[in-house]
Write a protein that holds these residues in place. Structure first.
Motif, PDB file in Angstrom:
ATOM      1  N   VAL A 188      26.281  31.063  33.866  1.00  0.00           N
ATOM      2  CA  VAL A 188      25.444  31.122  32.125  1.00  0.00           C
ATOM      3  C   VAL A 188      26.502  31.838  31.270  1.00  0.00           C
ATOM      4  O   VAL A 188      26.336  32.062  30.199  1.00  0.00           O
ATOM      5  CB  VAL A 188      24.167  31.636  32.156  1.00  0.00           C
ATOM      6  N   ARG A 189      27.520  32.649  32.021  1.00  0.00           N
ATOM      7  CA  ARG A 189      28.474  33.489  31.368  1.00  0.00           C
ATOM      8  C   ARG A 189      29.108  32.471  30.315  1.00  0.00           C
ATOM      9  O   ARG A 189      29.417  33.073  29.113  1.00  0.00           O
ATOM     10  CB  ARG A 189      29.293  33.848  32.200  1.00  0.00           C
ATOM     11  N   ALA A 190      29.314  31.296  30.419  1.00  0.00           N
ATOM     12  CA  ALA A 190      29.625  30.333  29.422  1.00  0.00           C
ATOM     13  C   ALA A 190      28.900  30.230  28.076  1.00  0.00           C
ATOM     14  O   ALA A 190      29.496  29.677  27.133  1.00  0.00           O
ATOM     15  CB  ALA A 190      30.043  28.947  29.969  1.00  0.00           C
ATOM     16  N   GLY A 191      27.817  30.522  28.241  1.00  0.00           N
ATOM     17  CA  GLY A 191      26.802  30.115  27.122  1.00  0.00           C
ATOM     18  C   GLY A 191      25.460  29.781  27.449  1.00  0.00           C
ATOM     19  O   GLY A 191      25.624  28.676  28.516  1.00  0.00           O
ATOM     20  N   ILE A 192      24.500  29.754  26.707  1.00  0.00           N
ATOM     21  CA  ILE A 192      23.287  29.139  27.016  1.00  0.00           C
ATOM     22  C   ILE A 192      22.384  28.726  25.921  1.00  0.00           C
ATOM     23  O   ILE A 192      22.405  29.288  24.925  1.00  0.00           O
ATOM     24  CB  ILE A 192      22.405  30.060  28.047  1.00  0.00           C
ATOM     25  N   ALA A 193      21.626  27.658  25.893  1.00  0.00           N
ATOM     26  CA  ALA A 193      20.647  27.380  24.932  1.00  0.00           C
ATOM     27  C   ALA A 193      19.454  27.469  25.440  1.00  0.00           C
ATOM     28  O   ALA A 193      19.066  27.011  26.356  1.00  0.00           O
ATOM     29  CB  ALA A 193      21.121  25.947  24.261  1.00  0.00           C
ATOM     30  N   VAL A 194      18.639  28.048  24.466  1.00  0.00           N
ATOM     31  CA  VAL A 194      17.179  28.147  25.184  1.00  0.00           C
ATOM     32  C   VAL A 194      16.201  27.303  23.876  1.00  0.00           C
ATOM     33  O   VAL A 194      16.806  27.449  22.930  1.00  0.00           O
ATOM     34  CB  VAL A 194      16.745  29.453  25.176  1.00  0.00           C
ATOM     35  N   PRO A 195      15.140  27.188  24.439  1.00  0.00           N
ATOM     36  CA  PRO A 195      14.241  26.158  23.181  1.00  0.00           C
ATOM     37  C   PRO A 195      13.667  27.208  22.273  1.00  0.00           C
ATOM     38  O   PRO A 195      13.115  28.274  22.470  1.00  0.00           O
ATOM     39  CB  PRO A 195      13.055  25.605  24.198  1.00  0.00           C
ATOM     40  N   GLY A 196      13.724  26.934  21.113  1.00  0.00           N
ATOM     41  CA  GLY A 196      13.013  27.725  19.985  1.00  0.00           C
ATOM     42  C   GLY A 196      13.798  27.532  18.669  1.00  0.00           C
ATOM     43  O   GLY A 196      14.892  27.001  18.619  1.00  0.00           O
ATOM     44  N   ASP A 197      13.226  28.194  17.601  1.00  0.00           N
ATOM     45  CA  ASP A 197      13.582  28.133  16.237  1.00  0.00           C
ATOM     46  C   ASP A 197      14.245  29.065  15.809  1.00  0.00           C
ATOM     47  O   ASP A 197      13.618  30.402  16.006  1.00  0.00           O
ATOM     48  CB  ASP A 197      12.450  27.501  15.194  1.00  0.00           C
ATOM     49  N   GLY A 198      15.563  29.342  15.395  1.00  0.00           N
ATOM     50  CA  GLY A 198      16.252  30.622  15.141  1.00  0.00           C
ATOM     51  C   GLY A 198      15.575  31.326  13.946  1.00  0.00           C
ATOM     52  O   GLY A 198      15.712  32.496  13.842  1.00  0.00           O
ATOM     53  N   ASP A 199      14.632  30.528  13.304  1.00  0.00           N
ATOM     54  CA  ASP A 199      14.193  31.167  11.998  1.00  0.00           C
ATOM     55  C   ASP A 199      12.743  31.457  12.276  1.00  0.00           C
ATOM     56  O   ASP A 199      12.106  32.095  11.383  1.00  0.00           O
ATOM     57  CB  ASP A 199      14.154  30.213  10.628  1.00  0.00           C
ATOM     58  N   ALA A 200      12.178  31.426  13.363  1.00  0.00           N
ATOM     59  CA  ALA A 200      10.799  31.808  13.720  1.00  0.00           C
ATOM     60  C   ALA A 200      10.781  33.325  13.461  1.00  0.00           C
ATOM     61  O   ALA A 200      11.596  34.077  13.993  1.00  0.00           O
ATOM     62  CB  ALA A 200      10.484  31.619  15.435  1.00  0.00           C
ATOM     63  N   PRO A 201       9.615  33.685  12.729  1.00  0.00           N
ATOM     64  CA  PRO A 201       9.512  35.075  12.248  1.00  0.00           C
ATOM     65  C   PRO A 201       8.795  35.955  13.603  1.00  0.00           C
ATOM     66  O   PRO A 201       7.775  35.344  13.867  1.00  0.00           O
ATOM     67  CB  PRO A 201       8.468  35.031  11.251  1.00  0.00           C
ATOM     68  N   VAL A 202       9.396  36.994  13.667  1.00  0.00           N
ATOM     69  CA  VAL A 202       9.044  37.998  14.932  1.00  0.00           C
ATOM     70  C   VAL A 202       8.734  39.565  14.157  1.00  0.00           C
ATOM     71  O   VAL A 202       9.793  39.878  13.567  1.00  0.00           O
ATOM     72  CB  VAL A 202       9.847  38.250  15.961  1.00  0.00           C
ATOM     73  N   ASN A 203       7.651  40.145  14.376  1.00  0.00           N
ATOM     74  CA  ASN A 203       7.363  41.274  13.806  1.00  0.00           C
ATOM     75  C   ASN A 203       8.011  42.390  14.467  1.00  0.00           C
ATOM     76  O   ASN A 203       7.263  42.687  15.416  1.00  0.00           O
ATOM     77  CB  ASN A 203       5.980  41.595  13.234  1.00  0.00           C
TER      78      ASN A 203
END
Length: 353
Positions: free
Chosen positions: A227-242
């Motif tokens: 995974v050192r080359a990079g990884i993509a995971v499911p999700g929206d980068g704009d999802a708000p987290v408090n």
């Protein structure tokens, strides 16, 4: 007034204890024994915060340590300690919790639900008890992904992402039932945001959530070097987290406790006024472990074996949520968590150093 606090040597508990010591002459700390004596752990934290030598010298006179285990009946208290605790306690803060995200861990439920039951049973025997304070989490919203979560919202119809979430939800339900049966006691439930701190690390410091995420990611990189080359995971980068600095949460809890006297049971969302985009958290952790990582909403949910199978369902769903949290109850008390310091990239880097 004498406050007794469970979980006072944990990440949130130490900040809360510092706030209580600013307001009260003496605090009783209920804590399990550990590698270092309890007072040493408290002193190390206060020293790291810049407490003057006089405050540290007076600590043994102001903090009474009672060894306890919330997972045991009567908290495993020595009979003499129990008698003193029951006689003296007027405000009982239940802050101890197991924050592991494993979906199957019986230990999580034993600590968070049975532990709450045992603390409430102790409260039943405190004749001078005026107030009960319970630390919960915004994660009791479970899989509810959209809309504004109000202070009084408590609904399990959406299900839960982890046993941690379910156990904290069930603990809140139990506290509400106890409050209804004890109308003479002021009860506050604090639903805490994702808390963090940029306090420089010091020996023996309890782990904060972002550091746990960093260390977990580092372990995964070591175990799966591909995974050192990079990884993509499911999700929206704009999802708000408090995300809220822990010192703001502790101050709001202590201030609310002082203000909410003689009112019915109340739940308070202790949350930041602004939300952080999920990508900022992911990028901060990924940068720290040296692995490029992006959130991609087109990807299907991950299925992972072993330890990943426990962790993934408890973390990744937040990347698909648009929900936000209201702080109406805090506002009604004339309180609000400040916007400074801003939880931006530099702040998160400081938290993960």
């Amino acid at each position: 007034m004498t406050s007794a606090v469970t979980g006072a040597t944990g990440f949130v508990g130490l900040w809360l204890l510092a706030e209580l010591l600013d307001r009260e002459d003496r605090v009783i700390v209920l804590a399990r024994s550990g590698p270092a004596p309890v007072l040493e752990r408290v002193a190390a934290f206060l020293r790291a915060r810049g407490a003057p030598p006089g405050d540290l010298h007076a600590l043994p006179l102001r903090v009474r340590v009672v060894h306890a285990d919330i997972t045991r009946r009567d908290l495993g208290l020595d009979p003499g300690d129990r008698a003193t605790l029951v006689r003296e306690t007027t405000v009982l803060w239940h802050n101890a919790a197991h924050t592991g995200l494993s979906a199957v861990s019986a230990e999580v439920r034993r600590t968070n639900l049975a532990g709450t039951r045992n603390v409430l049973a102790l409260a039943d025997h405190c004749p001078g008890l005026r107030a009960f304070r319970h630390s919960s989490t915004f994660a009791v919203a479970g899989r509810r992904a959209h809309g504004v979560i109000g202070d009084d919202d408590l609904d399990d119809s959406h299900g839960f992402c982890s046993e941690y979430e379910r156990s904290k939800y069930d603990a809140e339900v139990r506290v509400r039932r106890w409050a209804a049966a004890h109308p003479q006691c002021d009860v506050l439930v604090f639903r805490l945001a994702l808390l963090t701190s940029d306090l420089p690390p010091y020996p023996g410091a309890p782990a904060q959530p972002l550091v746990v995420a960093r260390d977990t990611a580092a372990w995964l990189v070591e175990r799966y070097p591909q995974v050192r080359a990079g990884i993509a995971v499911p999700g929206d980068g704009d999802a708000p987290v408090n995300v809220l600095p822990v010192e703001h949460a502790a101050r709001a809890m202590a201030d609310a406790s002082s203000k909410a006297v003689g009112i019915p049971m109340r739940t308070l969302n202790v949350v930041a006024p602004d939300h952080v985009p999920a990508r900022l958290l992911v990028e901060a952790v990924a940068e720290r472990v040296g692995v490029p990582c992006v959130l991609d909403p087109r990807l299907p949910d991950l299925r992972a074996p072993g330890v990943l199978g426990d962790l993934v369902p408890g973390i990744l769903p937040m990347g698909r949520m648009t929900r936000t949290f209201a702080d109406t109850a805090l506002t009604e008390l004339g309180l609000a968590c400040p916007r400074e310091p801003a939880v931006d990239r530099d702040y998160l880097r400081a938290c993960l150093r």
